[in-house]
Each structure stands twice: as structure tokens, then as C-alpha cells.
Design an enzyme around this catalytic site. Structure first.
Site, PDB file in Angstrom:
ATOM      1  N   ARG B  53     145.036 -18.307-101.644  1.00 37.53           N
ATOM      2  CA  ARG B  53     145.399 -17.310-100.637  1.00 37.53           C
ATOM      3  C   ARG B  53     146.361 -17.981 -99.664  1.00 37.53           C
ATOM      4  O   ARG B  53     146.648 -19.175 -99.772  1.00 37.53           O
ATOM      5  CB  ARG B  53     144.177 -16.701 -99.932  1.00 37.53           C
ATOM      6  CG  ARG B  53     142.943 -17.513 -99.844  1.00 37.53           C
ATOM      7  CD  ARG B  53     143.086 -18.745 -99.029  1.00 37.53           C
ATOM      8  NE  ARG B  53     143.521 -18.455 -97.673  1.00 37.53           N
ATOM      9  CZ  ARG B  53     144.051 -19.327 -96.860  1.00 37.53           C
ATOM     10  NH1 ARG B  53     144.246 -20.596 -97.250  1.00 37.53           N
ATOM     11  NH2 ARG B  53     144.431 -19.009 -95.636  1.00 37.53           N
ATOM     12  N   GLY B  54     146.847 -17.214 -98.686  1.00 31.29           N
ATOM     13  CA  GLY B  54     147.870 -17.727 -97.783  1.00 31.29           C
ATOM     14  C   GLY B  54     149.212 -17.274 -98.341  1.00 31.29           C
ATOM     15  O   GLY B  54     149.509 -17.516 -99.509  1.00 31.29           O
ATOM     16  N   ALA B  55     149.997 -16.618 -97.508  1.00 29.73           N
ATOM     17  CA  ALA B  55     151.220 -15.987 -98.001  1.00 29.73           C
ATOM     18  C   ALA B  55     152.105 -16.937 -98.817  1.00 29.73           C
ATOM     19  O   ALA B  55     152.497 -16.606 -99.944  1.00 29.73           O
ATOM     20  CB  ALA B  55     151.985 -15.362 -96.827  1.00 29.73           C
ATOM     21  N   ARG B  90     148.099  -8.350-104.105  1.00 29.32           N
ATOM     22  CA  ARG B  90     147.962  -8.333-102.638  1.00 29.32           C
ATOM     23  C   ARG B  90     149.132  -7.544-102.070  1.00 29.32           C
ATOM     24  O   ARG B  90     150.285  -7.970-102.193  1.00 29.32           O
ATOM     25  CB  ARG B  90     147.989  -9.763-102.058  1.00 29.32           C
ATOM     26  CG  ARG B  90     146.876 -10.696-102.525  1.00 29.32           C
ATOM     27  CD  ARG B  90     145.480 -10.323-102.023  1.00 29.32           C
ATOM     28  NE  ARG B  90     145.357 -10.220-100.578  1.00 29.32           N
ATOM     29  CZ  ARG B  90     145.145 -11.263 -99.772  1.00 29.32           C
ATOM     30  NH1 ARG B  90     145.046 -12.480-100.250  1.00 29.32           N
ATOM     31  NH2 ARG B  90     145.019 -11.085 -98.470  1.00 29.32           N
ATOM     32  N   GLN B 206     138.205 -17.836 -92.926  1.00 27.90           N
ATOM     33  CA  GLN B 206     139.135 -18.877 -93.350  1.00 27.90           C
ATOM     34  C   GLN B 206     139.308 -19.959 -92.287  1.00 27.90           C
ATOM     35  O   GLN B 206     139.689 -21.085 -92.608  1.00 27.90           O
ATOM     36  CB  GLN B 206     140.514 -18.265 -93.668  1.00 27.90           C
ATOM     37  CG  GLN B 206     140.526 -17.344 -94.875  1.00 27.90           C
ATOM     38  CD  GLN B 206     140.384 -15.899 -94.476  1.00 27.90           C
ATOM     39  OE1 GLN B 206     139.797 -15.572 -93.434  1.00 27.90           O
ATOM     40  NE2 GLN B 206     140.901 -14.996 -95.283  1.00 27.90           N
ATOM     41  N   ASP B 247     151.925 -13.109 -92.451  1.00 33.04           N
ATOM     42  CA  ASP B 247     152.076 -12.688 -93.841  1.00 33.04           C
ATOM     43  C   ASP B 247     153.351 -11.883 -94.043  1.00 33.04           C
ATOM     44  O   ASP B 247     153.892 -11.817 -95.137  1.00 33.04           O
ATOM     45  CB  ASP B 247     150.866 -11.868 -94.282  1.00 33.04           C
ATOM     46  CG  ASP B 247     149.648 -12.766 -94.448  1.00 33.04           C
ATOM     47  OD1 ASP B 247     149.073 -13.182 -93.423  1.00 33.04           O
ATOM     48  OD2 ASP B 247     149.306 -13.090 -95.607  1.00 33.04           O
ATOM     49  N   ASN B 257     149.767 -10.350 -89.425  1.00 32.48           N
ATOM     50  CA  ASN B 257     148.972 -11.527 -89.776  1.00 32.48           C
ATOM     51  C   ASN B 257     147.501 -11.117 -89.842  1.00 32.48           C
ATOM     52  O   ASN B 257     147.154  -9.956 -89.619  1.00 32.48           O
ATOM     53  CB  ASN B 257     149.212 -12.631 -88.726  1.00 32.48           C
ATOM     54  CG  ASN B 257     148.627 -13.972 -89.113  1.00 32.48           C
ATOM     55  OD1 ASN B 257     148.806 -14.419 -90.248  1.00 32.48           O
ATOM     56  ND2 ASN B 257     147.908 -14.607 -88.213  1.00 32.48           N
ATOM     57  N   LYS B 258     146.656 -12.048 -90.149  1.00 33.87           N
ATOM     58  CA  LYS B 258     145.217 -11.804 -90.316  1.00 33.87           C
ATOM     59  C   LYS B 258     144.656 -10.942 -89.191  1.00 33.87           C
ATOM     60  O   LYS B 258     144.979 -11.125 -88.020  1.00 33.87           O
ATOM     61  CB  LYS B 258     144.500 -13.157 -90.331  1.00 33.87           C
ATOM     62  CG  LYS B 258     143.028 -13.107 -90.612  1.00 33.87           C
ATOM     63  CD  LYS B 258     142.705 -12.504 -91.953  1.00 33.87           C
ATOM     64  CE  LYS B 258     143.522 -13.145 -93.041  1.00 33.87           C
ATOM     65  NZ  LYS B 258     143.475 -12.425 -94.320  1.00 33.87           N
TER      66      LYS B 258
END
Lengths: 376, 376
Positions: B53-55, B90, B206, B247, B257-258
Site C-alpha cells: 500500500r502507499g501511493a 484502488r 498504518q 494519494d 490523503n488518508k
């Protein structure tokens, strides 16, 4: 409020008068279990470990704690010691001090032989008054909700009236009705279509466990969200009002409540969503005129951050009332990473649309509070 | 970055070239385990289930996914199908599309026999460039931190430079260095006294699991807090800067973002704390000029809200690298209470002090972004 149709309070005295019962809130929502507390030490421990919690309920529990202490030793010295023991259990809430002082000041004037009975009477009165105050908060809040609902733009009227709440300021935090949830219960019983966004409220998750439990058992539509989600919902027009409780309200209207309340108030302000704080007069601290600078913030154990409790997903227990659920904790962080756990934050009065008290609705300011409580 | 002194990347190609390895991020911080992915379906599943995960890392993983697909079937039709399969994993991050298009557009011009090898070369290049971009972000961010540290009021200089971050935008979210954490690693390696407040970042935690793991293994002082606590810390002067990843960044500087990033940005703004967003150019979506209105927000499973994973506290496993930890999930909510799980929110550009990119620091605005990327 109801649990599956049966009316409950959160606390009561056993028939023989020498113990009190409480709902063990550390086991909810997975297990519903009453706990008997028969002396001062057990009451203090129950408050400290959050078997009972919520500013108003802590106050009532403290009052009954003094009753139990006086039954064993009605002397001035024992009373003073019991007072100090109970007061030290939770440093932030102001109801506890208020309730303890109310009982102490009453019985100090009485002969020792009459003290325990008088404390019982006073604790009962505090409990009954708490119920009446919460119900009055509910009535005032209901009228506010009805006004807001009627003023909603037409495109929003097809969805239920959407309220977001943080932590648990419901009947489990009081004796009955709750503070922030009282208007919601009133609205639901009055037939208003209402839906509640429930902040889970880390670290102790009182929203996901207690508020969701209350709403589910009373039959109020609700959805649990993580604490991070509220701002996004407000940006998207999914929140008509925010309502929270308070552990201590300063005379200028600053509100000390569960950690994270401030963030929701900022988001409400940024999106033009009204932000209400529901409180009985017993949470007002008239001695403090700058909440941000003066209210001490309790720091609790880092373990509440690094670990979390729940029902084992692999468990076959159903979680039904009375069942023995398989409750355990899991560690969330790597070994060696520490946590910090401030339990409350202070929301400045400028972010609070209004205070809803048992005497009515007022601006979050000294003038607003004095308009309701000038006579006190 | 280092894990206990040994340098790692998050992804790589197996020696024989027909599979890739990744770190299984769903088991961290309790268990460190590599996972082999040998075909398209396994890569897509790894992205969907957040094994990776993580852009930026999602983008690189997608590029290798195309390589593996082309090894099995280099036809146009298979390529198109692999592209669509990976893109659908995603919906919010924009790097994934960017990386997939980069590989696809390159190989489409080549004979089928050369496609797999060319995809390998391009995916390797994307990975290496990601490392270089992240390191450059780290250098630019370090200079910013040094300026902020020097400008701190004298009463704050006795404590370390305090940075708050949300989610994981560290090396685990990229190939190496990270985006938001790159300046922190650079500062730590440069000898600056730095301390990081790590938002746990519910629902998937996370921060508590990945960011804390990274910082602990690299030896950077840090403390995990619940997502509710950051505003309070900023009110108390305990945060010198906030830095997060993104992201997707719209051309006007809005940052997706998150979930929960917006709330921290509001608190930073309210307390005069600078709020930085670190990003490689690949997260900029030049086609979107209003992030709040136009970026689709992925809603993930409600189970991520109602349940949480961790290491059983009653387990005797140590959680040391390589150990088999006793990882389980617990249910947090009552049976019958539903959850809602938006995975991202959008922070409006007005709340962002500056963007830190591989090309330097710019205002969060179209003008700011164009000042760095006019030539693209």
C-alpha cells in the site's frame, strides 16, 4: 433508557442498603454484567478503572461511595479520607467534586449516627436530580433539533436528520437519558427520522462500544465511524448537527471533553455545521475563566493507546445480553514504541454554537451561562 | 531504510526474473515476512488487500504486475486486460494509473517478443526514480526543518524538534526513504534532535503499525498517539510541524490523503503550526482543478471499522523480526451496529502551508505547482 424493551438505570442501591450495583461498562458492548460495590475501596476502584465513567455518573457513584464509607466509619476523619480517596480517582471531571462536597457538607453538620442515612438520602437525590436534569436537556435539545430540521435546505430533507456525536454522553454516562444523547432519544421517541454518526472515540472506544450499544438497544438508527471520518462527512453535507457532552465547562464557555472533541468542533466550524454541547449545571466550573489555560488534563496509561480490547473475532460467543463473551486485548504497536494518552482536550468557546443545559439553551460565554444561572 | 542496521527496499524482482517479492505489510509490526508474487492475479490481490500500500509503492507494484502479465501473454488484449485489472484495485491513488500508463504506452509500440523485458526495464526505472525522488524530497524537507528549528522561540529549543505525521508515508509506502518521512530520516541522520508524534490512523492503523515500525527500526525517537490527540498537542505547543503524504494532489493544491488528514490540517491552521505535504510529481493530477468536488473517495469495508487486528496480548510471541506472532482480530462494536469507512479525505489547499516535492518547495496552488513543473 431501554435495553431490549426493559427500562434501566446505570446505578442503584441494593435492597438491604449496604451495597450499590452498577453496570460494568468495561465489558460492554460484548457482555452485560452488573457489579456489586460494597465499600469505599470498591467504588474508588470502579471509578478509576472506568467500570463506571461519564462525568455525571462518576459524581453519583462518588456520592454513594461516601455513603458506604460512612456506614463503616462515620467519623470526621474517615469522611475526610473517603472524600480525598474518591476525588483522586479522576482529576478532570468537576461533577465528582461537586457531588462529594454536596454530601460531605450536608453530613458534617449532623451527628455521626445520622450520617450514613443522610448520605444515602442525598446520593439518591443527586441521582434523581441527574435524571430530571438530563430529561430537561433532552427536551431543550429536541426543540433545537426540530428547528434545525425545519430549516434544512429542501435537498437534504429526504434523508434523516443527521447528528454526529463523540464519545459516550448517553444514559450510560449518567443515571438515565444522558446529556448529548438525551435530545436524540427524545427526537427518536417523538417520531423524528434521525440517524447518528457515532465516533468510535479512541483510545477507549466509548463511542463504538457504549454509544453504539445504547442506540442499538433503544433502536435508534446509527453508524459507527472512526474518529478520522467526521470532517469528511461534514465536508460532504452528511452532518446536520454535532452534539457532545462535557466533563468540565469553564465560566467563559470553554468545554473540556473527551480527547478529539476539539477536532470535530474545528471541522463543524469550517463547514458551517452547528456544534452543541449538552451539560447539566454540575459540570460548570465557575472558578475557571480560561479553560484552555487552567483545566488540568488527565494523562492515562499509554497501554490504552498501544492495546485495544474487543471480542475475539474467532470466538463463537454471540455477545447477546448475559452471554460470556470471549473478550481479549490485542497489541497495536511494535514492541518498544511508546504511547502518550491525554484523555481530554479543551474546545474554545468560539467554536461552540450553543450550550444546552437543563435550564435551556445559551451562548457559550460567561454572559450566556449567567443568563441561565444568575441566581446560583 | 534500515531494519536493525540492514538496508531494505519494499519491493524487488527475484533473481530468475519471473516473480517479485514484497514485504507483507498486513503482518507488520508483529511479523516481518516477505511474500512472493508470481502473476498478475497475485499482484492485484496484494494491492487490493493492502499487502502493499502507499501511493508510490502501489504504482511500482502495478508496473511489475504488468511485467508479470506480459511474461505470460504479451498480446494487446492481455495487456489491456491486465491494465484494467490493476487499475481497479484502488480507485483513489493516481500514481497507479500513472505507472500503468507509463509501462503500457512504452510496450504497446514494441513487438510482442520484446514487451516483457521492456516492462521489466521500465518498472525497474520507475522504482529507482521513486527512490531518487523520495530522497530529493527528504533533502528539500530537511532544509525546511532546519529553518523552522532555527526560528523556534528560545523556550522551545530545549526540546527536540517535534513533528506530527498521519498514516504511513514512509519507506514502506514507497520503495525507499518515503515521502513525508524522508525529511525526518534525513534530519535524524544529520544529527538533528527530532521526535515524531505518530497518529495511529484508524481504521487500518498504518501509523501505529507501519510508521512506528519504521521509526523504531531506524532508531528515530517517536511516540504513538490516537488520532484524537493531535489537536490537543498543537494547542499545548508540542508540535513544531505537521507533515503528511498524499494519494492525489489536484492542480489547485488540494490534497487527497488518508482519512483524518483534514482534521489535522484544521488544527494546525488554528494553532499556527505549519502543515506540509510531501509528494513526488506522480501524485499530481493535472486534470483535476477542484479536489474536494472531483476526487472520488474509496469506501472500504465496514469491517475495518468494526474490527481491528493486533497481536494477542495473552500471546507469548515476542514480535521480533521473523517470529511467528499470534495475530488476531477483535470486534469493537456491538453485533448489529454497522460501520461506514471512507478511506480518504480532501484537505483544501488553503490549509496547506507548502508542498514539498522532488523539485523543491512550492505553495499549494496552481501557480506554486506550475512554478516547479512548468516544463512537464
Amino acid at each position: 433508557m431501554n435495553i431490549d424493551g426493559k427500562a434501566w438505570r446505570t446505578i442503584g442501591v441494593e435492597p438491604h442498603g449496604e451495597a450499590i450495583w452498577v453496570i460494568d461498562q468495561t465489558l460492554l458492548p460484548h457482555q452485560f454484567q452488573l457489579r456489586l460495590l460494597s465499600d469505599l475501596a470498591q467504588v474508588a476502584e470502579a471509578i478509576r478503572t472506568m467500570v463506571v465513567r461519564g462525568a455525571p455518573l462518576i459524581g453519583v457513584s462518588g456520592a454513594y461511595g461516601l455513603m458506604l464509607a460512612l456506614q463503616q466509619d462515620p467519623s470526621d476523619a474517615a469522611l475526610a479520607q473517603a472524600f480525598d480517596t474518591l476525588l483522586a480517582t479522576r482529576p478532570t471531571a468537576v461533577n465528582l467534586r461537586w457531588a462529594l462536597e454536596r454530601v460531605r457538607d450536608l453530613v458534617l453538620a449532623l451527628p455521626e449516627a445520622q450520617r450514613a442515612a443522610a448520605a444515602r438520602q442525598e446520593a439518591d437525590a443527586i441521582a434523581d436530580q441527574d435524571v430530571a436534569m438530563c430529561e430537561a436537556i433532552g427536551d431543550h435539545g429536541l426543540r433545537l433539533f426540530q428547528q434545525l430540521e425545519a430549516a434544512r435546505p429542501s435537498e437534504r430533507r429526504e434523508q434523516p436528520f443527521q447528528v454526529l456525536t463523540h464519545c459516550n454522553a448517553g444514559w450510560l454516562a449518567t443515571v438515565d437519558w444522558g446529556t448529548a444523547l438525551a435530545p436524540i432519544y427524545k427526537a427518536h421517541r417523538a417520531g423524528m427520522a434521525i440517524h447518528v454518526w457515532v465516533d468510535e472515540t479512541r483510545p477507549r472506544n466509548q463511542g463504538a462500544s457504549l454509544t453504539a450499544f445504547e442506540l442499538a438497544r433503544e433502536g435508534v438508527p446509527h453508524t459507527v465511524i472512526v474518529d478520522n471520518a467526521g470532517g469528511h462527512l461534514m465536508q460532504r453535507g452528511q452532518v446536520d448537527a454535532v452534539i457532545v457532552g462535557t466533563d468540565r465547562t469553564s465560566r467563559n464557555g470553554d468545554v473540556c471533553n473527551k480527547i478529539g472533541t476539539y477536532l470535530k468542533a474545528l471541522a463543524a466550524h469550517d463547514n458551517g455545521v452547528p456544534f452543541y454541547v449538552a451539560l447539566p449545571a454540575s459540570t460548570i466550573d465557575w472558578t475557571i475563566s480560561d479553560g484552555l489555560a487552567e483545566i488540568p488534563i488527565e494523562a492515562r496509561s499509554a497501554r490504552e493507546v498501544t492495546h485495544i480490547q474487543g471480542r475475539l473475532a474467532s470466538s463463537t460467543a454471540t455477545g447477546a445480553i448475559g452471554s460470556t463473551a470471549n473478550i481479549d486485548s490485542v497489541q497495536l504497536t511494535p514492541d518498544g514504541s511508546d504511547g502518550f494518552n491525554p484523555a481530554f482536550d479543551v474546545t474554545p468557546a468560539r467554536l461552540v454554537t450553543a450550550l444546552i443545559t437543563e435550564r435551556g439553551v445559551a451562548a457559550a460565554s460567561e454572559q450566556g451561562l449567567l443568563s441561565l444561572y444568575q441566581s446560583t
